[in-house]
Design an enzyme around this catalytic site. Sequence first.
Site, PDB file in Angstrom:
ATOM      1  N   CYS A   1      -4.247  -1.221  -2.084  1.00 45.25           N
ATOM      2  CA  CYS A   1      -4.425   0.226  -2.173  1.00 45.25           C
ATOM      3  C   CYS A   1      -5.375   0.469  -3.335  1.00 45.25           C
ATOM      4  O   CYS A   1      -5.110   0.016  -4.458  1.00 45.25           O
ATOM      5  CB  CYS A   1      -3.080   0.898  -2.426  1.00 45.25           C
ATOM      6  SG  CYS A   1      -3.194   2.664  -2.777  1.00 45.25           S
ATOM      7  N   ASN A   2      -6.465   1.159  -3.071  1.00 46.08           N
ATOM      8  CA  ASN A   2      -7.452   1.389  -4.124  1.00 46.08           C
ATOM      9  C   ASN A   2      -6.888   2.253  -5.247  1.00 46.08           C
ATOM     10  O   ASN A   2      -7.115   1.994  -6.421  1.00 46.08           O
ATOM     11  CB  ASN A   2      -8.689   2.061  -3.536  1.00 46.08           C
ATOM     12  CG  ASN A   2      -9.452   1.136  -2.620  1.00 46.08           C
ATOM     13  OD1 ASN A   2     -10.408   0.513  -3.027  1.00 46.08           O
ATOM     14  ND2 ASN A   2      -9.016   1.019  -1.381  1.00 46.08           N
ATOM     15  N   THR A   3      -6.124   3.292  -4.862  1.00 45.86           N
ATOM     16  CA  THR A   3      -5.600   4.209  -5.869  1.00 45.86           C
ATOM     17  C   THR A   3      -4.616   3.483  -6.791  1.00 45.86           C
ATOM     18  O   THR A   3      -4.682   3.624  -8.016  1.00 45.86           O
ATOM     19  CB  THR A   3      -4.912   5.411  -5.193  1.00 45.86           C
ATOM     20  OG1 THR A   3      -5.769   5.916  -4.163  1.00 45.86           O
ATOM     21  CG2 THR A   3      -4.628   6.514  -6.184  1.00 45.86           C
TER      22      THR A   3
ATOM     23  N   ASP B   1       0.868  -1.181   0.000  1.00 43.35           N
ATOM     24  CA  ASP B   1       0.000   0.000   0.000  1.00 43.35           C
ATOM     25  C   ASP B   1       0.900   1.225   0.000  1.00 43.35           C
ATOM     26  O   ASP B   1       2.109   1.135   0.247  1.00 43.35           O
ATOM     27  CB  ASP B   1      -0.885  -0.011   1.256  1.00 43.35           C
ATOM     28  CG  ASP B   1      -1.764   1.224   1.344  1.00 43.35           C
ATOM     29  OD1 ASP B   1      -2.295   1.659   0.310  1.00 43.35           O
ATOM     30  OD2 ASP B   1      -1.909   1.779   2.449  1.00 43.35           O
ATOM     31  N   SER B   2       0.286   2.381  -0.213  1.00 41.73           N
ATOM     32  CA  SER B   2       1.033   3.637  -0.134  1.00 41.73           C
ATOM     33  C   SER B   2       1.564   3.867   1.284  1.00 41.73           C
ATOM     34  O   SER B   2       2.521   4.597   1.475  1.00 41.73           O
ATOM     35  CB  SER B   2       0.109   4.789  -0.511  1.00 41.73           C
ATOM     36  OG  SER B   2      -1.070   4.741   0.272  1.00 41.73           O
TER      37      SER B   2
ATOM     38  N   TYR C   1      -0.963   8.505  -2.032  1.00 37.43           N
ATOM     39  CA  TYR C   1      -1.068   8.294  -3.473  1.00 37.43           C
ATOM     40  C   TYR C   1      -2.340   8.975  -4.026  1.00 37.43           C
ATOM     41  O   TYR C   1      -2.411   9.297  -5.197  1.00 37.43           O
ATOM     42  CB  TYR C   1      -1.186   6.798  -3.792  1.00 37.43           C
ATOM     43  CG  TYR C   1       0.095   5.997  -3.740  1.00 37.43           C
ATOM     44  CD1 TYR C   1       1.309   6.547  -3.337  1.00 37.43           C
ATOM     45  CD2 TYR C   1       0.074   4.656  -4.115  1.00 37.43           C
ATOM     46  CE1 TYR C   1       2.461   5.765  -3.302  1.00 37.43           C
ATOM     47  CE2 TYR C   1       1.224   3.877  -4.100  1.00 37.43           C
ATOM     48  CZ  TYR C   1       2.414   4.431  -3.683  1.00 37.43           C
ATOM     49  OH  TYR C   1       3.545   3.655  -3.665  1.00 37.43           O
ATOM     50  N   GLY C   2      -3.338   9.114  -3.161  1.00 39.02           N
ATOM     51  CA  GLY C   2      -4.675   9.513  -3.617  1.00 39.02           C
ATOM     52  C   GLY C   2      -4.745  10.874  -4.269  1.00 39.02           C
ATOM     53  O   GLY C   2      -5.675  11.162  -5.009  1.00 39.02           O
TER      54      GLY C   2
ATOM     55  N   GLU D   1      -4.978   9.450   9.665  1.00 40.85           N
ATOM     56  CA  GLU D   1      -3.545   9.274   9.972  1.00 40.85           C
ATOM     57  C   GLU D   1      -3.151  10.029  11.242  1.00 40.85           C
ATOM     58  O   GLU D   1      -2.197   9.658  11.916  1.00 40.85           O
ATOM     59  CB  GLU D   1      -2.699   9.738   8.791  1.00 40.85           C
ATOM     60  CG  GLU D   1      -2.961   8.875   7.579  1.00 40.85           C
ATOM     61  CD  GLU D   1      -1.719   8.303   6.945  1.00 40.85           C
ATOM     62  OE1 GLU D   1      -0.677   8.930   7.039  1.00 40.85           O
ATOM     63  OE2 GLU D   1      -1.831   7.207   6.352  1.00 40.85           O
TER      64      GLU D   1
ATOM     65  N   CYS E   1     -11.382   3.030  -0.038  1.00 41.30           N
ATOM     66  CA  CYS E   1     -10.047   3.473   0.374  1.00 41.30           C
ATOM     67  C   CYS E   1      -9.672   2.648   1.596  1.00 41.30           C
ATOM     68  O   CYS E   1     -10.510   2.400   2.472  1.00 41.30           O
ATOM     69  CB  CYS E   1     -10.085   4.963   0.719  1.00 41.30           C
ATOM     70  SG  CYS E   1      -8.581   5.552   1.509  1.00 41.30           S
ATOM     71  N   THR E   2      -8.401   2.234   1.614  1.00 38.95           N
ATOM     72  CA  THR E   2      -7.946   1.336   2.681  1.00 38.95           C
ATOM     73  C   THR E   2      -8.140   1.895   4.091  1.00 38.95           C
ATOM     74  O   THR E   2      -8.245   1.145   5.044  1.00 38.95           O
ATOM     75  CB  THR E   2      -6.446   1.082   2.494  1.00 38.95           C
ATOM     76  OG1 THR E   2      -5.802   2.352   2.290  1.00 38.95           O
ATOM     77  CG2 THR E   2      -6.193   0.181   1.321  1.00 38.95           C
ATOM     78  N   HIS E   3      -8.157   3.237   4.213  1.00 30.13           N
ATOM     79  CA  HIS E   3      -8.255   3.845   5.548  1.00 30.13           C
ATOM     80  C   HIS E   3      -9.683   3.836   6.103  1.00 30.13           C
ATOM     81  O   HIS E   3      -9.867   3.923   7.314  1.00 30.13           O
ATOM     82  CB  HIS E   3      -7.801   5.307   5.500  1.00 30.13           C
ATOM     83  CG  HIS E   3      -6.323   5.481   5.388  1.00 30.13           C
ATOM     84  ND1 HIS E   3      -5.584   4.913   4.375  1.00 30.13           N
ATOM     85  CD2 HIS E   3      -5.447   6.176   6.157  1.00 30.13           C
ATOM     86  CE1 HIS E   3      -4.315   5.262   4.526  1.00 30.13           C
ATOM     87  NE2 HIS E   3      -4.204   6.028   5.598  1.00 30.13           N
TER      88      HIS E   3
HETATM   89  N1  DGL Z   1      -4.201   3.589   0.230  1.00 25.63           N
HETATM   90  C1  DGL Z   1      -4.909   4.654  -0.430  1.00 25.63           C
HETATM   91  C2  DGL Z   1      -6.144   4.078  -1.115  1.00 25.63           C
HETATM   92  O1  DGL Z   1      -6.678   3.043  -0.744  1.00 25.63           O
HETATM   93  C3  DGL Z   1      -5.299   5.734   0.539  1.00 25.63           C
HETATM   94  C4  DGL Z   1      -4.126   6.535   1.069  1.00 25.63           C
HETATM   95  C5  DGL Z   1      -3.417   7.333  -0.002  1.00 25.63           C
HETATM   96  O2  DGL Z   1      -3.988   8.309  -0.542  1.00 25.63           O
HETATM   97  O3  DGL Z   1      -2.293   6.968  -0.308  1.00 25.63           O
HETATM   98  O4  DGL Z   1      -6.628   4.672  -2.047  1.00 25.63           O
END
Ligand code: DGL
Length: 270
Positions: free
Chosen positions: A74-76, A11-12, A43-44, A153, A185-187
């Site tokens: 990571c979705n992005t 993930d990011s 990353y988003g 975060e 989104c993972t968060h």
């Molecule tokens: N991991 C990113 C996602 O799932 C979220 C955090 C980021 O923006 O890097 O899109």
Amino acid sequence: MSDPRPIGVFDSGVGGLTVLSEIRDRLPFEHTIYFGDTARVPYGVRDLSEVRWFTFEIVRYLIGQNVKLVVIACNTATAAALKAVQRSFDVPIVGVIEPGARAAVVDTIGRRVGVLATEGTVASGAYGRAVKSLDAGIQVYEQACPEFVPLIEQGIVDGPELEAVALRYLAPMMERRVDAVILGCTHYPLISSVINRILGPEVRLISSAGQTALEVRSILSRRSYLRRPQHPDDTGLATYVCSASPDEFAALGSRFMEEEIQAVSPAVVV
Ligand code: DGL
């Protein structure tokens, strides 16, 4: 046959630990190696072509660690690069968008699905495409939520500040009467109680994490890639690697895993 190679997850940053946690719950005998690109998070908000570049670097790094499967947790990064890396590398690579989309198609009764995600994921349109490839008649409403990741975060996962932001993002979803909302989104699983409270119990919240773990299990099983334990306590090892401060990763990551993360190693992937 037993395959002791680890599963690679990345993930990011620490958000993908929500996916790792589901994988470890469902596949307790598997070794895992998790890479958090904490030097380049988030990353988003980045250009998708830049995220695609990062994804290639990290997949290459994980394959160098002899992984048997890669999970882009990571979705992005999934939106930016899944198809491209699947075409380029000779290991199974799983993303988090299709599993979540499949669950939403099953869960929606009114055929109105909401997606909460980063700006990058929403801009890619990947969730809309994934849902509509399964049922073209479903209406999909995507909402970018750029303020969520920084708040989470900082450890703000409840309370009036988060609620005010959430209300702003969720109001359009409620107006459109969606009955299933993908936490894209993972968060976001960390703030699901706030989202649930605002949307009400009749709206199903879908996290890709559990669905992704099921897909990983099914691929490993079909390919005879599962690791067979030597004895019932022979659980898999979890290795953590990140691209910035290991201490910060361990502190924040422990919240996402809901358990203490001990040793984290630094790594350079570029
Ligand atoms: N991991 C990113 C996602 O799932 C979220 C955090 C980021 O923006 O890097 O899109």
